[in-house]
Scaffold this motif. Structure first.
Motif, PDB file in Angstrom:
ATOM      1  N   ASN A  47       0.856  -1.227  -0.158  1.00 29.47           N
ATOM      2  CA  ASN A  47       0.010  -0.157   0.022  1.00 29.47           C
ATOM      3  C   ASN A  47       0.740   1.215  -0.061  1.00 29.47           C
ATOM      4  O   ASN A  47       2.130   1.082   0.208  1.00 29.47           O
TER       5      ASN A  47
ATOM      6  N   MET B  50      -0.896  -4.900   2.822  1.00 23.46           N
ATOM      7  CA  MET B  50      -2.286  -5.100   3.367  1.00 23.46           C
ATOM      8  C   MET B  50      -2.823  -6.488   2.614  1.00 23.46           C
ATOM      9  O   MET B  50      -2.302  -7.068   1.452  1.00 23.46           O
TER      10      MET B  50
ATOM     11  N   GLU C 139      -8.468  -6.343   2.261  1.00 24.92           N
ATOM     12  CA  GLU C 139      -8.515  -4.885   2.687  1.00 24.92           C
ATOM     13  C   GLU C 139      -8.089  -4.116   1.366  1.00 24.92           C
ATOM     14  O   GLU C 139      -8.610  -2.777   1.438  1.00 24.92           O
TER      15      GLU C 139
ATOM     16  N   TYR D 125      -5.431   2.932  -2.133  1.00 23.90           N
ATOM     17  CA  TYR D 125      -4.316   2.747  -1.150  1.00 23.90           C
ATOM     18  C   TYR D 125      -3.212   1.815  -2.158  1.00 23.90           C
ATOM     19  O   TYR D 125      -1.912   1.704  -1.601  1.00 23.90           O
TER      20      TYR D 125
ATOM     21  N   ARG E   4      -1.732  -0.439   8.162  1.00 19.15           N
ATOM     22  CA  ARG E   4      -2.821   0.536   7.921  1.00 19.15           C
ATOM     23  C   ARG E   4      -2.831   1.588   8.531  1.00 19.15           C
ATOM     24  O   ARG E   4      -2.462   1.741   9.658  1.00 19.15           O
TER      25      ARG E   4
ATOM     26  N   ASP F 170      -5.503   4.771   9.787  1.00 19.17           N
ATOM     27  CA  ASP F 170      -7.041   5.209   9.763  1.00 19.17           C
ATOM     28  C   ASP F 170      -7.049   6.587  10.623  1.00 19.17           C
ATOM     29  O   ASP F 170      -5.951   7.218  11.266  1.00 19.17           O
TER      30      ASP F 170
ATOM     31  N   PHE G  59      -8.346  -4.386  12.172  1.00 24.51           N
ATOM     32  CA  PHE G  59      -7.650  -4.793  11.317  1.00 24.51           C
ATOM     33  C   PHE G  59      -6.452  -5.563  11.284  1.00 24.51           C
ATOM     34  O   PHE G  59      -6.292  -6.809  10.541  1.00 24.51           O
TER      35      PHE G  59
END
Length: 686
Positions: free
Chosen positions: A244, A250, A254, A261, A488, A490, A520
């Protein structure tokens, strides 16, 4: 024995690095196959199987993990080959993508045409309803408008829909209701909601991210499905992870949920490799492939993430590892403009037909052709001798430039070489000097098959003190993928300031992010002891227009009022680092909070266990080769060393050439190299 593989598809070659589980890593290359990347993917795995002396069936059965950096989405955006997207916005705000953020262009660029919006106005519809900045409903949502827009999109043949309603990042109720209504009218059509793809303030960033995600979703999904089918048909039963753009991997589900991404994900792996290879605080990474030169940097031994990645005239919208690219790859075409000035790039010969010396139909002069003519690249030892180059064809192509400039062919080749170097230096200065990094105090890590050919002159221009030619330089991004963790990011909005810091609201926001991050990592199968969380806030001085990222510590994901001075001081330091000024008396505003959930991959450091035996005596060159010396006005015999035969602490002084199966390093006078315990060449500049 089981294998782990990373495959990185570049503009000219597809790189594959294989770890055998015992710390030994091998690199393999195969030509990229534009239009059918999955074929090149399998081809390079077959080359690896041959390298291990195994049948492909036996080899693929023992590969338990493949990590992959894809260029499919990036290519679709760069070449403008995306699907037709319908855009649904709040009534009265249909021009979000037209107005953008009103950025200022150059002071003297007064004749610029205003760029077209990413989604044309004819494909844009609006819906009545309004949420305010506090999440309160001011105007009820009109589901009739949403259904009518769905019918219009169906009639226009849209293949995906993006929804970007005002303040959905605070209260997503309207966007969720719109999605339900659209799904009734457009069954099977992917729908991207702005608050899900980019939960940040600024309606343009959220909307453009949603539009881009929607426009590539069917393309990424089709590619991954074809790739999975191809791997399954060959007997692969292991795990597949996709790179990503925030510097990690990922799981496939996802990435399918957030395909944006995957954009520019391949180049983000090179700084991750540098992060593992070196311990210095400030590191510059240059990755010169066949099409582009990608440059990135690490500040305070951390990757730099930018919210301002661009695709043509549009922002990408989401954060990504800050990697800048210029058209200065080995396949970049040299040409003379109408004023008689030599230019290199941005157009490239690419993988097909490639440079003239490849003898595959290319006739235009490229940087690789120049390096062959100069004698730096051995036409008989390209890719370890597996691919023979034609010096006569390279000279014929370079002659076009020589005739226009009125110089000899070697002089023209050197002009191409040094022009390309200066193009890359400009890109390096852009990401270092303007981001609070002094190149003179940094170490440079070379990546890509051609960087070490050009590095010595660039080091002198930048006044670097040292640079590193990694053992796997030609596959640096693939090496980064092989050792990268699952990651990841967020984000959530929570506006407060140091004048009235709302610690309860901030902790509620962090708790929400922790729940998302933990979910995740749980879905990715990461054990509790292998989970790491990094926190960042977006901050600005009061009345500033844009924010900067600032890392901070939050034990157990919570803050107290006593942590506020540390947060403010961290922002002041970062602002001073980037802009050279700080204003301790100004109010500091916190606009958004981010969590990077990282799943540490077991065995990612096994490569460190494989060390070279100590060098015995002074290294002996395998041969000598004439290389054009511009200062001398002709060729000069230089020793050529084989990197594979050198032991730890072997020392080589320039001028000299160091060859590996997949790259050549050119050391100038005053550049002294030493091989470290892992086979990397560390060069000190006098």
């Amino acid at each position: 024995m089981t294998y782990q593989a990373c495959i990185d598809i570049g503009g000219t070659f597809t790189d594959c690095l294989i770890s055998d589980g015992g710390g030994e890593i091998s690199i393999f290359k195969s030509p990229t196959t534009p239009g059918a990347f999955e074929k090149g993917f399998l081809n390079v795995l077959k080359v690896a199987a041959e390298g291990y002396g195994e049948s492909f069936g036996d080899f693929i059965n023992r590969v338990d993990l493949i990590v992959h950096g894809s260029t499919v989405s990036t290519n679709a955006l760069v070449e403008r080959k995306t699907v037709k997207v319908g855009l649904l916005l709040t009534e009265g705000h249909e021009d979000i993508l037209v107005l953008r953020e009103g950025p200022r262009k150059g002071a003297f660029q007064y004749r610029l045409d205003y760029p077209e919006p990413y989604v044309p106005r004819r494909l844009t519809r609006s819906v009545a309803g309004r949420i305010d900045a506090r999440g309160r409903e001011l105007v009820p949502l009109s589901l009739d408008d949403a259904r009518e827009a769905g019918r219009a999109f169906r009639a226009m043949g849209v293949e995906a829909v993006a929804v970007g309603l005002l303040w959905s990042v605070v209260n997503p109720a309207h966007e969720l209701a719109v999605k339900a209504a659209l799904e009734e009218e457009l069954p099977g059509i992917p729908i991207t909601l702005s608050h899900e793809i980019n939960p940040m303030p600024r309606e343009y960033k959220r909307t453009i991210a949603a539009a881009i995600d929607a426009s590539i979703a069917p393309i990424v999904r089709a590619y991954v499905e074809k790739l999975n089918a191809a791997l399954l048909s060959e007997g692969f039963s292991g795990d597949l992870l996709l790179a990503n753009c925030v510097g990690g991997m990922m799981p496939v589900p996802e990435m399918m949920a957030k395909p944006i991404y995957s954009v520019m994900s391949g180049p983000t792996l090179a700084p991750m490799a540098a992060l593992a290879l070196r311990e210095e605080a400030d590191i510059i990474v240059g990755d010169m492939g066949g099409t582009t030169f990608d440059v990135s940097a690490l500040r305070d031994h951390k990757i730099i993430v930018t919210p301002d990645g661009m695709i043509h005239d549009d922002s990408l919208g989401i954060p990504k590892v800050d990697v800048r690219s210029v058209g200065a790859g080995g396949g970049s075409i040299a040409w003379v403009d109408e004023g008689g000035l030599l230019r290199v790039g941005p157009h490239s010969a690419g993988a097909r037909p490639g440079p003239a010396c490849y003898d595959a139909g290319g006739a235009e002069p490229t940087v690789t052709d120049a390096n062959v003519v100069l004698g730096i690249v051995d036409p008989d030892y390209f890719l370890g001798g597996k691919m023979k180059l034609r010096k006569d064809l390279a000279e014929k192509a370079i002659a076009k430039v020589a005739d226009r400039l009125g110089v000899t062919i070697p002089e023209a080749a050197y002009a191409i070489y040094t022009t390309s170097n200066h193009n890359m230096v400009a890109a390096i200065e852009e990401i270092t000097v303007r981001e609070g990094i002094n190149p003179r105090d940094s170490v440079f890590v070379c990546g890509g098959g051609a960087t070490a050919i050009h590095m010595a002159e660039m080091a002198d221009i930048l006044e670097l003190k040292r640079y590193v030619v990694p053992r796997f330089m030609a596959g640096l991004s693939a090496f980064g993928g092989l050792i990268s963790d699952i990651r990841r990011e967020d984000a959530a909005v929570c506006l407060t300031s140091d004048a009235a810091f709302d610690v309860d609201a901030v902790n509620a926001t962090l708790a929400k992010l922790m729940t998302q991050g933990a979910g995740f990592l749980e879905a990715a199968g990461i054990a509790e002891e292998d989970r790491v969380y990094e926190f960042v806030f977006m901050g600005r001085y009061e009345f500033q227009s844009f924010e900067i990222e600032t890392p901070f510590e939050a034990p157990n994901g919570t803050l107290t009022a006593a942590d506020l001075p540390a947060l403010v001081e961290a922002f002041h330091k970062m602002h001073e680092r980037i802009y050279s000024i700080r204003s301790d008396t100004d109010v500091v505003e916190f606009t958004a909070w981010k969590l990077r959930a990282i799943g540490l991959r077991r065995g990612r450091d096994q490569w460190k266990e494989a060390t070279l035996p100590q060098q015995q005596g002074a290294p002996a060159p395998k041969t000598r080769r004439p290389v054009y010396d511009h200062a001398a006005g002709g060729p000069r015999e230089l020793p050529v060393y084989d990197l594979a035969t050198l032991g730890a602490d072997a020392e080589i002084s320039g001028p000299a050439l160091v060859e590996a199966a997949t790259f050549t390093a050119y050391l100038k006078s005053g550049h002294d190299g030493r091989v470290d315990a892992h086979g990397n060449l560390v060069v000190a500049v006098a």
